[in-house]
Scaffold this motif. Structure first.
Motif, PDB file in Angstrom:
ATOM      1  N   LEU A   1     -11.622  -1.700  -6.059  1.00 62.26           N
ATOM      2  CA  LEU A   1     -11.899  -0.534  -6.896  1.00 62.26           C
ATOM      3  C   LEU A   1     -11.935   0.689  -5.991  1.00 62.26           C
ATOM      4  N   LEU A   2     -11.111   1.673  -6.352  1.00 56.96           N
ATOM      5  CA  LEU A   2     -11.040   2.897  -5.552  1.00 56.96           C
ATOM      6  C   LEU A   2     -11.547   4.058  -6.400  1.00 56.96           C
ATOM      7  N   PHE A   3     -12.509   4.788  -5.875  1.00 52.78           N
ATOM      8  CA  PHE A   3     -12.998   5.971  -6.575  1.00 52.78           C
ATOM      9  C   PHE A   3     -12.632   7.208  -5.769  1.00 52.78           C
ATOM     10  N   THR A   4     -12.248   8.279  -6.465  1.00 57.77           N
ATOM     11  CA  THR A   4     -11.923   9.517  -5.764  1.00 57.77           C
ATOM     12  C   THR A   4     -13.188  10.063  -5.106  1.00 57.77           C
ATOM     13  N   GLU A   5     -12.968  10.831  -4.055  1.00 55.01           N
ATOM     14  CA  GLU A   5     -14.108  11.421  -3.368  1.00 55.01           C
ATOM     15  C   GLU A   5     -14.899  12.338  -4.311  1.00 55.01           C
ATOM     16  N   ASP A   6     -14.182  13.005  -5.218  1.00 54.74           N
ATOM     17  CA  ASP A   6     -14.851  13.904  -6.166  1.00 54.74           C
ATOM     18  C   ASP A   6     -15.783  13.174  -7.127  1.00 54.74           C
ATOM     19  N   SER A   7     -15.567  11.876  -7.260  1.00 50.92           N
ATOM     20  CA  SER A   7     -16.436  11.092  -8.151  1.00 50.92           C
ATOM     21  C   SER A   7     -17.796  10.822  -7.518  1.00 50.92           C
ATOM     22  N   LEU A   8     -17.825  10.946  -6.206  1.00 50.83           N
ATOM     23  CA  LEU A   8     -19.015  10.503  -5.481  1.00 50.83           C
ATOM     24  C   LEU A   8     -20.305  11.247  -5.865  1.00 50.83           C
ATOM     25  N   PRO A   9     -20.259  12.602  -5.985  1.00 47.14           N
ATOM     26  CA  PRO A   9     -21.496  13.288  -6.398  1.00 47.14           C
ATOM     27  C   PRO A   9     -21.985  12.823  -7.768  1.00 47.14           C
ATOM     28  N   VAL A  10     -21.053  12.559  -8.684  1.00 47.61           N
ATOM     29  CA  VAL A  10     -21.444  12.091 -10.023  1.00 47.61           C
ATOM     30  C   VAL A  10     -22.064  10.703  -9.925  1.00 47.61           C
ATOM     31  N   LEU A  11     -21.400   9.837  -9.162  1.00 44.42           N
ATOM     32  CA  LEU A  11     -21.920   8.477  -8.979  1.00 44.42           C
ATOM     33  C   LEU A  11     -23.308   8.517  -8.333  1.00 44.42           C
ATOM     34  N   ARG A  12     -23.422   9.381  -7.336  1.00 43.28           N
ATOM     35  CA  ARG A  12     -24.704   9.516  -6.630  1.00 43.28           C
ATOM     36  C   ARG A  12     -25.805   9.912  -7.615  1.00 43.28           C
ATOM     37  N   ASN A  13     -25.459  10.858  -8.474  1.00 50.04           N
ATOM     38  CA  ASN A  13     -26.408  11.338  -9.459  1.00 50.04           C
ATOM     39  C   ASN A  13     -26.822  10.229 -10.441  1.00 50.04           C
ATOM     40  N   LYS A  14     -25.835   9.482 -10.912  1.00 49.46           N
ATOM     41  CA  LYS A  14     -26.120   8.392 -11.866  1.00 49.46           C
ATOM     42  C   LYS A  14     -27.007   7.328 -11.220  1.00 49.46           C
ATOM     43  N   VAL A  15     -26.681   7.030  -9.969  1.00 52.61           N
ATOM     44  CA  VAL A  15     -27.418   5.998  -9.247  1.00 52.61           C
ATOM     45  C   VAL A  15     -28.861   6.429  -8.978  1.00 52.61           C
ATOM     46  N   SER A  16     -29.057   7.739  -8.794  1.00 53.22           N
ATOM     47  CA  SER A  16     -30.397   8.223  -8.456  1.00 53.22           C
ATOM     48  C   SER A  16     -31.395   7.907  -9.576  1.00 53.22           C
TER      49      SER A  16
ATOM     50  N   LEU B   1       0.825  -1.212   0.000  1.00 49.88           N
ATOM     51  CA  LEU B   1       0.000   0.000   0.000  1.00 49.88           C
ATOM     52  C   LEU B   1       0.861   1.265   0.000  1.00 49.88           C
ATOM     53  N   LYS B   2       2.072   1.159   0.537  1.00 49.84           N
ATOM     54  CA  LYS B   2       2.984   2.321   0.501  1.00 49.84           C
ATOM     55  C   LYS B   2       3.410   2.636  -0.921  1.00 49.84           C
ATOM     56  N   LYS B   3       3.405   1.600  -1.761  1.00 50.71           N
ATOM     57  CA  LYS B   3       3.823   1.792  -3.154  1.00 50.71           C
ATOM     58  C   LYS B   3       2.782   2.539  -3.977  1.00 50.71           C
ATOM     59  N   ASN B   4       1.563   2.468  -3.491  1.00 54.10           N
ATOM     60  CA  ASN B   4       0.500   3.140  -4.206  1.00 54.10           C
ATOM     61  C   ASN B   4       0.500   4.598  -3.775  1.00 54.10           C
ATOM     62  N   THR B   5       0.888   5.451  -4.701  1.00 59.48           N
ATOM     63  CA  THR B   5       1.216   6.825  -4.303  1.00 59.48           C
ATOM     64  C   THR B   5       0.103   7.833  -4.565  1.00 59.48           C
ATOM     65  N   THR B   6      -1.095   7.375  -4.860  1.00 61.97           N
ATOM     66  CA  THR B   6      -2.163   8.346  -5.100  1.00 61.97           C
ATOM     67  C   THR B   6      -2.336   9.225  -3.867  1.00 61.97           C
ATOM     68  N   THR B   7      -2.727  10.441  -4.110  1.00 63.99           N
ATOM     69  CA  THR B   7      -2.778  11.402  -3.010  1.00 63.99           C
ATOM     70  C   THR B   7      -4.196  11.639  -2.503  1.00 63.99           C
ATOM     71  N   TRP B   8      -5.150  10.940  -3.097  1.00 66.76           N
ATOM     72  CA  TRP B   8      -6.531  11.141  -2.667  1.00 66.76           C
ATOM     73  C   TRP B   8      -6.650  10.819  -1.186  1.00 66.76           C
ATOM     74  N   GLN B   9      -7.347  11.684  -0.484  1.00 69.22           N
ATOM     75  CA  GLN B   9      -7.468  11.488   0.953  1.00 69.22           C
ATOM     76  C   GLN B   9      -8.589  10.542   1.339  1.00 69.22           C
ATOM     77  N   ARG B  10      -9.748  10.748   0.703  1.00 71.35           N
ATOM     78  CA  ARG B  10     -10.862   9.836   1.012  1.00 71.35           C
ATOM     79  C   ARG B  10     -11.274   9.114  -0.255  1.00 71.35           C
ATOM     80  N   LEU B  11     -11.675   7.890  -0.068  1.00 76.60           N
ATOM     81  CA  LEU B  11     -11.953   7.043  -1.216  1.00 76.60           C
ATOM     82  C   LEU B  11     -13.226   6.237  -1.023  1.00 76.60           C
ATOM     83  N   LEU B  12     -13.949   6.083  -2.111  1.00 74.95           N
ATOM     84  CA  LEU B  12     -15.017   5.091  -2.106  1.00 74.95           C
ATOM     85  C   LEU B  12     -14.370   3.780  -2.519  1.00 74.95           C
ATOM     86  N   THR B  13     -14.443   2.781  -1.662  1.00 75.46           N
ATOM     87  CA  THR B  13     -13.762   1.515  -1.969  1.00 75.46           C
ATOM     88  C   THR B  13     -14.769   0.384  -2.168  1.00 75.46           C
TER      89      THR B  13
END
Lengths: 123, 202
Positions: free
Chosen positions: B183-198, B153-165
């Protein structure tokens, strides 16, 4: 008298989709269960003469439900609705006594065809 | 965008969409290896980056793992797929693919790449179709071989702080093969995902 229909899936979203896909004029009394054990309880109370059953569930999965229905000789007709589309999954549930297998994502037409084919509903 | 929350309805919906996507991937794998894949129940979480190891519950006991990583993006959704293989799986994997030679690090890498290609590709495609979006996938790359989970996990250098996993633990019936697709989604993806799911939840 309405037909006791039981919808079994660990996802409430999936249960809603199944219920939405039922034919509009079908005279059924719908119950819901979120895992196999709950389903068996409801079936033994007479609430699942027809069961729409998911396979992948916690506590007891769909295979377990089919095995128990057979072992206890419960009066339930089972249609499996699952995302597990491996041919082996379909073969296994049919061997365990399931009437039909419908793939997820659920398509209203497919479900209707199965219900028609087995004389459970006719327009 | 911060302080997104994952309510039960949304979590449940993601789990079900993943379940269907996983089914397709499992079907491909089962055909390729001529075996039966035990369908996993996907686990959906919203985690801090530091808590990522918690999302790897089913494989954390493995002494030594190898992993492939592949980014994806599209329709304002971005993320990363990680396929983590318990190194103990490679003997059986080689057997299932009818490979009879010595299992070198290079052979392991090839097996890892082949399987990740199938599982990651089918899973993302299955999700995208249901959400009515398109993802383009980056090049897969080796994250590491023969490491423990925390080193990995230390090798994975993405800087995203919160993730949908979404954690998807695969097992093959009758074989010592176990791997985790994460599967890791950026936190910024969440509103879009929420919208699609709605649209699906209407």
């Amino acid at each position: 008298m309405s037909l006791p229909l039981l919808v079994v899936d660990d996802s409430s979203f999936a249960r809603k989709q199944v219920i939405k896909a039922l034919p509009k004029g079908w005279d059924v009394e719908i119950s819901q269960a979120s895992h196999g054990q709950e389903a068996l309880e409801l079936i033994s109370q007479g609430k699942g003469e027809v069961v729409l059953l998911d396979l992948t569930m916690p506590v007891m999965d769909g295979y377990g439900v089919l095995e128990s229905i057979r072992a206890r000789d419960l009066p339930a007709v089972v249609i499996v609705i699952s995302g597990d589309i491996q041919p082996e999954a379909e073969a296994r549930v049919k061997k365990l006594g399931a009437l039909a297998f419908v793939k997820k994502p659920l398509n209203t037409e497919n479900l209707l065809t199965v219900l028609n084919d087995f004389g459970l509903y006719s327009e | 965008m911060s302080n997104q929350i994952l309510d039960e309805e949304l979590r449940d919906c993601f789990q079900e969409l993943s379940n269907v996507a996983v089914g397709r991937a499992a079907d491909l794998l089962a055909r390729l290896l001529n075996t039966f894949v035990i369908m996993p129940i996907p686990v959906v979480n919203l985690l801090e980056r530091a808590e990522l190891s918690m999302a790897l519950s089913s494989i954390e006991d493995a002494e030594s793992v190898s992993a492939v990583c592949q980014g994806f993006t599209g329709s304002k959704i971005a993320g990363e797929a990680l396929l983590i293989f318990n190194d103990a799986s490679f003997t059986d994997m080689a057997e299932l693919t009818h490979y009879t030679g010595e299992i070198t690090k290079q052979i392991e890498l090839e097996l890892l790449m082949d399987i990740s290609n199938i599982l990651i590709g089918a899973c993302l495609k299955g999700l995208a179709e249901q959400l009515d979006v398109r993802f383009s996938q980056g090049q897969p790359y080796l994250l590491g071989q023969h490491l423990n989970i925390s080193e990995l996990l230390k090798k994975n250098t993405t800087t995203w702080q919160r993730l949908l996993t979404i954690e998807i633990p695969y097992k093959l019936e009758g074989h010592q093969v176990n791997c985790d697709l994460l599967l890791l989604f950026t936190e910024d993806s969440l509103p879009v995902l929420r919208n699609k799911v709605s649209y699906l939840m209407e």
